[in-house]
Design a protein around this motif. Structure first.
Motif, PDB file in Angstrom:
ATOM      1  N   SER A   1       0.806  -1.221   0.000  1.00  0.00           N
ATOM      2  CA  SER A   1       0.000   0.000   0.000  1.00  0.00           C
ATOM      3  C   SER A   1       0.837   1.268   0.000  1.00  0.00           C
ATOM      4  O   SER A   1       0.288   2.365  -0.139  1.00  0.00           O
ATOM      5  CB  SER A   1      -0.949  -0.008   1.205  1.00  0.00           C
ATOM      6  N   SER A   2       2.154   1.138   0.137  1.00  0.00           N
ATOM      7  CA  SER A   2       3.038   2.307   0.076  1.00  0.00           C
ATOM      8  C   SER A   2       3.557   2.572  -1.331  1.00  0.00           C
ATOM      9  O   SER A   2       4.254   3.573  -1.557  1.00  0.00           O
ATOM     10  CB  SER A   2       4.228   2.122   1.031  1.00  0.00           C
ATOM     11  N   ALA A   3       3.249   1.712  -2.277  1.00  0.00           N
ATOM     12  CA  ALA A   3       3.750   1.868  -3.643  1.00  0.00           C
ATOM     13  C   ALA A   3       3.159   3.097  -4.322  1.00  0.00           C
ATOM     14  O   ALA A   3       2.061   3.543  -3.992  1.00  0.00           O
ATOM     15  CB  ALA A   3       3.421   0.620  -4.466  1.00  0.00           C
ATOM     16  N   SER A   4       3.889   3.623  -5.291  1.00  0.00           N
ATOM     17  CA  SER A   4       3.372   4.741  -6.083  1.00  0.00           C
ATOM     18  C   SER A   4       2.193   4.302  -6.941  1.00  0.00           C
ATOM     19  O   SER A   4       1.243   5.059  -7.148  1.00  0.00           O
ATOM     20  CB  SER A   4       4.478   5.302  -6.991  1.00  0.00           C
ATOM     21  N   ASN A   5       2.274   3.078  -7.431  1.00  0.00           N
ATOM     22  CA  ASN A   5       1.213   2.526  -8.271  1.00  0.00           C
ATOM     23  C   ASN A   5       1.029   1.049  -7.952  1.00  0.00           C
ATOM     24  O   ASN A   5       2.014   0.316  -7.814  1.00  0.00           O
ATOM     25  CB  ASN A   5       1.561   2.670  -9.760  1.00  0.00           C
ATOM     26  N   VAL A   6      -0.223   0.644  -7.826  1.00  0.00           N
ATOM     27  CA  VAL A   6      -0.561  -0.767  -7.631  1.00  0.00           C
ATOM     28  C   VAL A   6      -1.576  -1.148  -8.699  1.00  0.00           C
ATOM     29  O   VAL A   6      -2.562  -0.435  -8.910  1.00  0.00           O
ATOM     30  CB  VAL A   6      -1.159  -1.034  -6.235  1.00  0.00           C
ATOM     31  N   ALA A   7      -1.325  -2.251  -9.370  1.00  0.00           N
ATOM     32  CA  ALA A   7      -2.280  -2.778 -10.344  1.00  0.00           C
ATOM     33  C   ALA A   7      -2.650  -4.195  -9.945  1.00  0.00           C
ATOM     34  O   ALA A   7      -1.778  -5.016  -9.650  1.00  0.00           O
ATOM     35  CB  ALA A   7      -1.691  -2.768 -11.749  1.00  0.00           C
ATOM     36  N   ILE A   8      -3.951  -4.471  -9.910  1.00  0.00           N
ATOM     37  CA  ILE A   8      -4.452  -5.816  -9.669  1.00  0.00           C
ATOM     38  C   ILE A   8      -5.077  -6.294 -10.970  1.00  0.00           C
ATOM     39  O   ILE A   8      -5.956  -5.628 -11.528  1.00  0.00           O
ATOM     40  CB  ILE A   8      -5.479  -5.851  -8.531  1.00  0.00           C
ATOM     41  N   VAL A   9      -4.603  -7.435 -11.456  1.00  0.00           N
ATOM     42  CA  VAL A   9      -4.990  -7.929 -12.775  1.00  0.00           C
ATOM     43  C   VAL A   9      -5.712  -9.264 -12.623  1.00  0.00           C
ATOM     44  O   VAL A   9      -5.204 -10.182 -11.969  1.00  0.00           O
ATOM     45  CB  VAL A   9      -3.748  -8.106 -13.676  1.00  0.00           C
ATOM     46  N   ALA A  10      -6.896  -9.371 -13.206  1.00  0.00           N
ATOM     47  CA  ALA A  10      -7.677 -10.608 -13.104  1.00  0.00           C
ATOM     48  C   ALA A  10      -8.439 -10.857 -14.391  1.00  0.00           C
ATOM     49  O   ALA A  10      -9.041  -9.940 -14.942  1.00  0.00           O
ATOM     50  CB  ALA A  10      -8.647 -10.543 -11.923  1.00  0.00           C
ATOM     51  N   THR A  11      -8.410 -12.089 -14.840  1.00  0.00           N
ATOM     52  CA  THR A  11      -9.157 -12.483 -16.029  1.00  0.00           C
ATOM     53  C   THR A  11      -9.889 -13.792 -15.767  1.00  0.00           C
ATOM     54  O   THR A  11      -9.469 -14.611 -14.949  1.00  0.00           O
ATOM     55  CB  THR A  11      -8.229 -12.665 -17.246  1.00  0.00           C
ATOM     56  N   GLY A  12     -10.998 -13.982 -16.451  1.00  0.00           N
ATOM     57  CA  GLY A  12     -11.727 -15.235 -16.389  1.00  0.00           C
ATOM     58  C   GLY A  12     -12.835 -15.256 -15.355  1.00  0.00           C
ATOM     59  O   GLY A  12     -12.759 -14.601 -14.316  1.00  0.00           O
ATOM     60  N   GLY A  13     -13.863 -16.019 -15.654  1.00  0.00           N
ATOM     61  CA  GLY A  13     -15.015 -16.106 -14.779  1.00  0.00           C
ATOM     62  C   GLY A  13     -14.716 -16.697 -13.423  1.00  0.00           C
ATOM     63  O   GLY A  13     -15.457 -16.456 -12.455  1.00  0.00           O
ATOM     64  N   GLY A  14     -13.641 -17.462 -13.309  1.00  0.00           N
ATOM     65  CA  GLY A  14     -13.270 -18.046 -12.037  1.00  0.00           C
ATOM     66  C   GLY A  14     -12.859 -17.018 -10.996  1.00  0.00           C
ATOM     67  O   GLY A  14     -12.817 -17.333  -9.803  1.00  0.00           O
ATOM     68  N   LYS A  15     -12.557 -15.813 -11.447  1.00  0.00           N
ATOM     69  CA  LYS A  15     -12.178 -14.739 -10.518  1.00  0.00           C
ATOM     70  C   LYS A  15     -13.336 -13.789 -10.223  1.00  0.00           C
ATOM     71  O   LYS A  15     -13.204 -12.875  -9.413  1.00  0.00           O
ATOM     72  CB  LYS A  15     -11.020 -13.921 -11.126  1.00  0.00           C
ATOM     73  N   ALA A  16     -14.489 -13.988 -10.865  1.00  0.00           N
ATOM     74  CA  ALA A  16     -15.579 -13.007 -10.800  1.00  0.00           C
ATOM     75  C   ALA A  16     -16.099 -12.800  -9.386  1.00  0.00           C
ATOM     76  O   ALA A  16     -16.367 -11.660  -8.973  1.00  0.00           O
ATOM     77  CB  ALA A  16     -16.721 -13.423 -11.732  1.00  0.00           C
ATOM     78  N   GLU A  17     -16.279 -13.858  -8.630  1.00  0.00           N
ATOM     79  CA  GLU A  17     -16.807 -13.722  -7.273  1.00  0.00           C
ATOM     80  C   GLU A  17     -15.811 -12.980  -6.383  1.00  0.00           C
ATOM     81  O   GLU A  17     -16.208 -12.106  -5.589  1.00  0.00           O
ATOM     82  CB  GLU A  17     -17.118 -15.100  -6.680  1.00  0.00           C
ATOM     83  N   ALA A  18     -14.524 -13.292  -6.510  1.00  0.00           N
ATOM     84  CA  ALA A  18     -13.509 -12.598  -5.720  1.00  0.00           C
ATOM     85  C   ALA A  18     -13.451 -11.114  -6.082  1.00  0.00           C
ATOM     86  O   ALA A  18     -13.310 -10.258  -5.208  1.00  0.00           O
ATOM     87  CB  ALA A  18     -12.141 -13.248  -5.933  1.00  0.00           C
ATOM     88  N   VAL A  19     -13.580 -10.811  -7.376  1.00  0.00           N
ATOM     89  CA  VAL A  19     -13.600  -9.411  -7.806  1.00  0.00           C
ATOM     90  C   VAL A  19     -14.792  -8.691  -7.187  1.00  0.00           C
ATOM     91  O   VAL A  19     -14.658  -7.576  -6.659  1.00  0.00           O
ATOM     92  CB  VAL A  19     -13.637  -9.320  -9.353  1.00  0.00           C
ATOM     93  N   HIS A  20     -15.953  -9.301  -7.247  1.00  0.00           N
ATOM     94  CA  HIS A  20     -17.165  -8.719  -6.650  1.00  0.00           C
ATOM     95  C   HIS A  20     -16.960  -8.439  -5.164  1.00  0.00           C
ATOM     96  O   HIS A  20     -17.253  -7.333  -4.681  1.00  0.00           O
ATOM     97  CB  HIS A  20     -18.332  -9.672  -6.873  1.00  0.00           C
ATOM     98  N   LEU A  21     -16.449  -9.410  -4.427  1.00  0.00           N
ATOM     99  CA  LEU A  21     -16.291  -9.251  -2.983  1.00  0.00           C
ATOM    100  C   LEU A  21     -15.193  -8.244  -2.629  1.00  0.00           C
ATOM    101  O   LEU A  21     -15.219  -7.637  -1.563  1.00  0.00           O
ATOM    102  CB  LEU A  21     -15.984 -10.604  -2.335  1.00  0.00           C
ATOM    103  N   ALA A  22     -14.238  -8.058  -3.525  1.00  0.00           N
ATOM    104  CA  ALA A  22     -13.160  -7.107  -3.275  1.00  0.00           C
ATOM    105  C   ALA A  22     -13.540  -5.679  -3.629  1.00  0.00           C
ATOM    106  O   ALA A  22     -12.990  -4.727  -3.057  1.00  0.00           O
ATOM    107  CB  ALA A  22     -11.909  -7.510  -4.065  1.00  0.00           C
ATOM    108  N   ILE A  23     -14.498  -5.499  -4.544  1.00  0.00           N
ATOM    109  CA  ILE A  23     -14.797  -4.171  -5.077  1.00  0.00           C
ATOM    110  C   ILE A  23     -16.144  -3.631  -4.614  1.00  0.00           C
ATOM    111  O   ILE A  23     -16.268  -2.462  -4.244  1.00  0.00           O
ATOM    112  CB  ILE A  23     -14.735  -4.208  -6.625  1.00  0.00           C
TER     113      ILE A  23
END
Length: 267
Positions: free
Chosen positions: A203-225
């Motif tokens: 969380s101290s970085a100048s830039n953080v990117a979280i990259v996710a593809t595919g339906g298998g990540k959809a529930e985790a994306v929903h719960l994280a966002i």
């Protein structure tokens, strides 16, 4: 076609039709940050994760980036690593070397992998020492509000369980605030022994990117966002909150398919 949206907590969402389109934009994003960092500081300190993220970075190995990026100014680190031999199939270093590092002219001396011949605890201590030395020489910046390193870019993948780096849901390591690099010996996903950056460092970085593809990540994306029941355990991906930096989510349509609360504009 791409869609973008901003959440009220500062997170930016970028959503693309498929992984190939995402990969192209991700290469642009990384190359632009590299150019800006080198112009400002003379170097680009980037921390990588493993998994499909490395494949999605692949377009950086192609024209025009292979010729236009100032690879000699890059310094490579790992947000997390499995404590296995560098030649082991589970090694994040091996994955990055085979699919990325061997295809671009990054100086070998600028690639900082872990000591794979010691215990997980010692490997974490050794890796933190290396990072502290590079903070002293300003290869890595330092945060303005704490003593944490301030990487120019931290690139994270996302597990179906919502883990990032080797920070797994409900694991005690999520509470670590003193160390920059810590270790686990009980990863719920094999191999069990790993080192990982702690949440304050990410969380101290100048830039953080979280990259996710595919339906298998959809529930985790929903719960994280999305807004979710406050009684639910908070996913590690949701706990990434850059202090003075920017957080961007790169998603394809499948990974973003369960997001409820974002309003997007097409571009």
């Amino acid at each position: 076609m791409a869609f973008s949206g901003n959440k009220n907590d500062g997170r930016e969402l970028r959503i693309y039709e498929n992984a190939d389109e995402l990969s192209s934009i991700l290469a642009d994003y990384i190359a632009e940050l590299s150019e800006a960092s080198i112009k400002e500081r003379g170097v680009f300190a980037i921390a990588l994760s493993g998994g499909s993220l490395i494949t999605l970075m692949g377009k950086l190995c192609e024209a025009p980036y292979s010729k236009t990026v100032d690879w000699a100014k890059w310094y490579i680190f790992w947000v997390d690593e499995r404590v296995v031999s560098k030649s082991h199939a589970d090694s994040n270093y091996k994955l990055a070397k085979d699919r990325f590092l061997s295809k671009v002219p990054i100086l070998h001396s600028h690639v900082h992998s872990i000591n794979d011949s010691v215990t997980a605890e010692q490997a974490a201590e050794d890796y933190e020492f290396v990072i502290r030395q590079l903070v002293k020489t300003r290869v890595i910046s330092v945060s303005e509000i704490n003593d944490c390193p301030k990487f120019d870019l931290v690139l994270l993948g996302l597990g179906p369980d919502g883990h990032v780096a080797s920070l797994f849901p409900n694991h005690p390591v999520l509470q670590e605030t003193e160390q920059w690099v810590t270790f686990i010996t009980d990863s719920p996903k094999p191999p069990p022994e790993r080192i990982t950056f702690t949440l304050p460092v990410i969380s101290s970085a100048s830039n953080v990117a979280i990259v996710a593809t595919g339906g298998g990540k959809a529930e985790a994306v929903h719960l994280a966002i999305d807004e979710v029941d406050p009684n639910w355990p908070e996913l590690p991906a949701r706990m990434i909150r850059p202090i003075y930096g920017d957080l961007v989510w790169f998603l394809d349509f499948a990974a973003a398919s369960k997001i409820e609360s974002a309003k997007f504009s097409s571009s």
